[in-house]
Scaffold this motif. Structure first.
Motif, PDB file in Angstrom:
ATOM      1  N   SER A  54       6.784  86.939  22.188  1.00 51.22           N
ATOM      2  CA  SER A  54       6.163  88.088  22.853  1.00 51.22           C
ATOM      3  C   SER A  54       4.729  88.302  22.384  1.00 51.22           C
ATOM      4  O   SER A  54       3.962  89.007  23.027  1.00 51.22           O
ATOM      5  N   GLN A  55       4.369  87.671  21.259  1.00 45.65           N
ATOM      6  CA  GLN A  55       3.015  87.746  20.714  1.00 45.65           C
ATOM      7  C   GLN A  55       2.236  86.448  20.952  1.00 45.65           C
ATOM      8  O   GLN A  55       1.178  86.226  20.358  1.00 45.65           O
ATOM      9  N   GLY A  56       2.801  85.581  21.797  1.00 47.56           N
ATOM     10  CA  GLY A  56       2.117  84.347  22.140  1.00 47.56           C
ATOM     11  C   GLY A  56       2.274  83.218  21.134  1.00 47.56           C
ATOM     12  O   GLY A  56       1.535  82.238  21.177  1.00 47.56           O
ATOM     13  N   LYS A  57       3.228  83.323  20.226  1.00 45.44           N
ATOM     14  CA  LYS A  57       3.467  82.277  19.227  1.00 45.44           C
ATOM     15  C   LYS A  57       4.744  81.523  19.581  1.00 45.44           C
ATOM     16  O   LYS A  57       5.743  82.117  19.985  1.00 45.44           O
ATOM     17  N   ASP A  58       4.718  80.216  19.408  1.00 50.89           N
ATOM     18  CA  ASP A  58       5.869  79.367  19.691  1.00 50.89           C
ATOM     19  C   ASP A  58       6.558  79.033  18.374  1.00 50.89           C
ATOM     20  O   ASP A  58       6.032  78.259  17.562  1.00 50.89           O
ATOM     21  N   VAL A  59       7.715  79.638  18.155  1.00 51.47           N
ATOM     22  CA  VAL A  59       8.456  79.479  16.897  1.00 51.47           C
ATOM     23  C   VAL A  59       9.822  78.877  17.200  1.00 51.47           C
ATOM     24  O   VAL A  59      10.510  79.321  18.122  1.00 51.47           O
ATOM     25  N   PHE A  60      10.199  77.888  16.421  1.00 53.03           N
ATOM     26  CA  PHE A  60      11.522  77.285  16.539  1.00 53.03           C
ATOM     27  C   PHE A  60      12.251  77.463  15.219  1.00 53.03           C
ATOM     28  O   PHE A  60      11.714  77.117  14.161  1.00 53.03           O
ATOM     29  N   PRO A  83      13.053  69.814  17.595  1.00 52.46           N
ATOM     30  CA  PRO A  83      12.759  69.493  18.999  1.00 52.46           C
ATOM     31  C   PRO A  83      11.693  68.403  19.127  1.00 52.46           C
ATOM     32  O   PRO A  83      10.851  68.224  18.242  1.00 52.46           O
ATOM     33  N   ASP A  84      11.755  67.682  20.233  1.00 52.18           N
ATOM     34  CA  ASP A  84      10.796  66.599  20.477  1.00 52.18           C
ATOM     35  C   ASP A  84       9.351  67.102  20.485  1.00 52.18           C
ATOM     36  O   ASP A  84       8.436  66.368  20.129  1.00 52.18           O
ATOM     37  N   ASP A  85       9.168  68.361  20.903  1.00 47.70           N
ATOM     38  CA  ASP A  85       7.814  68.925  20.972  1.00 47.70           C
ATOM     39  C   ASP A  85       7.444  69.711  19.709  1.00 47.70           C
ATOM     40  O   ASP A  85       6.600  70.601  19.748  1.00 47.70           O
ATOM     41  N   ALA A  86       8.045  69.358  18.583  1.00 44.52           N
ATOM     42  CA  ALA A  86       7.829  70.092  17.332  1.00 44.52           C
ATOM     43  C   ALA A  86       6.350  70.203  16.965  1.00 44.52           C
ATOM     44  O   ALA A  86       5.914  71.238  16.453  1.00 44.52           O
ATOM     45  N   ALA A  87       5.584  69.186  17.246  1.00 45.49           N
ATOM     46  CA  ALA A  87       4.167  69.197  16.874  1.00 45.49           C
ATOM     47  C   ALA A  87       3.379  70.262  17.633  1.00 45.49           C
ATOM     48  O   ALA A  87       2.295  70.647  17.197  1.00 45.49           O
ATOM     49  N   THR A  88       3.922  70.759  18.724  1.00 45.04           N
ATOM     50  CA  THR A  88       3.226  71.789  19.501  1.00 45.04           C
ATOM     51  C   THR A  88       3.615  73.200  19.068  1.00 45.04           C
ATOM     52  O   THR A  88       2.996  74.167  19.507  1.00 45.04           O
ATOM     53  N   LYS A  89       4.630  73.319  18.242  1.00 47.64           N
ATOM     54  CA  LYS A  89       5.106  74.633  17.801  1.00 47.64           C
ATOM     55  C   LYS A  89       4.130  75.249  16.802  1.00 47.64           C
ATOM     56  O   LYS A  89       3.508  74.543  16.013  1.00 47.64           O
ATOM     57  N   ASP A  90       4.041  76.576  16.824  1.00 54.66           N
ATOM     58  CA  ASP A  90       3.208  77.261  15.833  1.00 54.66           C
ATOM     59  C   ASP A  90       3.894  77.271  14.468  1.00 54.66           C
ATOM     60  O   ASP A  90       3.244  77.130  13.441  1.00 54.66           O
ATOM     61  N   PHE A  91       5.216  77.466  14.487  1.00 46.75           N
ATOM     62  CA  PHE A  91       5.989  77.506  13.244  1.00 46.75           C
ATOM     63  C   PHE A  91       7.368  76.911  13.492  1.00 46.75           C
ATOM     64  O   PHE A  91       7.943  77.096  14.563  1.00 46.75           O
ATOM     65  N   ILE A  92       7.894  76.236  12.478  1.00 46.87           N
ATOM     66  CA  ILE A  92       9.287  75.814  12.475  1.00 46.87           C
ATOM     67  C   ILE A  92       9.910  76.440  11.236  1.00 46.87           C
ATOM     68  O   ILE A  92       9.413  76.265  10.117  1.00 46.87           O
ATOM     69  N   LEU A  93      10.989  77.186  11.443  1.00 45.52           N
ATOM     70  CA  LEU A  93      11.663  77.891  10.360  1.00 45.52           C
ATOM     71  C   LEU A  93      12.899  77.104   9.936  1.00 45.52           C
ATOM     72  O   LEU A  93      13.704  76.709  10.775  1.00 45.52           O
ATOM     73  N   LEU A  94      13.030  76.899   8.630  1.00 43.40           N
ATOM     74  CA  LEU A  94      14.154  76.147   8.081  1.00 43.40           C
ATOM     75  C   LEU A  94      14.902  77.032   7.073  1.00 43.40           C
ATOM     76  O   LEU A  94      14.617  76.996   5.874  1.00 43.40           O
ATOM     77  N   PRO A  95      15.844  77.850   7.547  1.00 43.38           N
ATOM     78  CA  PRO A  95      16.622  78.687   6.621  1.00 43.38           C
ATOM     79  C   PRO A  95      17.669  77.841   5.902  1.00 43.38           C
ATOM     80  O   PRO A  95      18.358  77.030   6.513  1.00 43.38           O
ATOM     81  N   SER A  96      17.759  78.014   4.594  1.00 38.56           N
ATOM     82  CA  SER A  96      18.623  77.159   3.788  1.00 38.56           C
ATOM     83  C   SER A  96      19.374  77.972   2.746  1.00 38.56           C
ATOM     84  O   SER A  96      18.817  78.885   2.145  1.00 38.56           O
ATOM     85  N   TRP A  97      20.608  77.594   2.513  1.00 36.19           N
ATOM     86  CA  TRP A  97      21.451  78.257   1.527  1.00 36.19           C
ATOM     87  C   TRP A  97      21.311  77.549   0.192  1.00 36.19           C
ATOM     88  O   TRP A  97      21.400  76.330   0.117  1.00 36.19           O
TER      89      TRP A  97
END
Length: 134
Positions: A54-60, A83-97
């Motif tokens: 909603s703020q114009g950021k692409d987050v996966f 995702p295949d288009d990961a390089a176009t994302k603004d952020f990729i979040l990796l939550p880990s236990w």
């Protein structure tokens, strides 16, 4: 109190997230013990991604159940979850236990940055195996 009432049916469906995803009462019980169940964590990260959009950021946000399978003994390939288009994302979040608490890695592939957040160890990031994978 109604949601966390352990005298009630633990399998009662309380929240329909999507046609295929429902949160049960037992999913919420971990909140009463200063823990966060992975299904709820995943939904929180999906909400973050929606708010970012909603703020114009692409987050996966990678599914937190999947991230755990990247470690031994499973040793699954992390690329299958990205995702295949990961390089176009603004952020990729990796939550880990990690040992009783959640840690978070944020990738900013466009600027080739990586951030590690571990509230239990502000000067250190959890399990070294995660750092190698991320």
């Amino acid at each position: 109190a109604y949601v966390l009432d352990n005298a009630k049916d633990p399998n009662e469906h309380l929240l329909q997230l999507s046609p295929t995803q429902t949160l049960k009462r037992s999913d919420f019980w971990s909140l009463a013990f200063d823990e966060l169940e992975a299904m709820i964590a995943n939904q929180c990260f999906q909400l973050i991604a929606a708010l970012a959009a909603s703020q114009g950021k692409d987050v996966f946000a990678v599914n937190s159940y999947v991230v755990l399978t990247w470690l031994p003994p499973y040793d699954n390939d992390p690329r299958a979850a990205i995702p295949d288009d990961a390089a176009t994302k603004d952020f990729i979040l990796l939550p880990s236990w990690e040992s009783g608490h959640w840690i978070l890695c944020i990738l900013k592939l466009k600027s080739r940055e990586i951030f590690f957040f571990d509230s239990m160890n502000p000067n250190y990031f959890g399990q070294g195996s995660y750092i190698h994978i991320f």
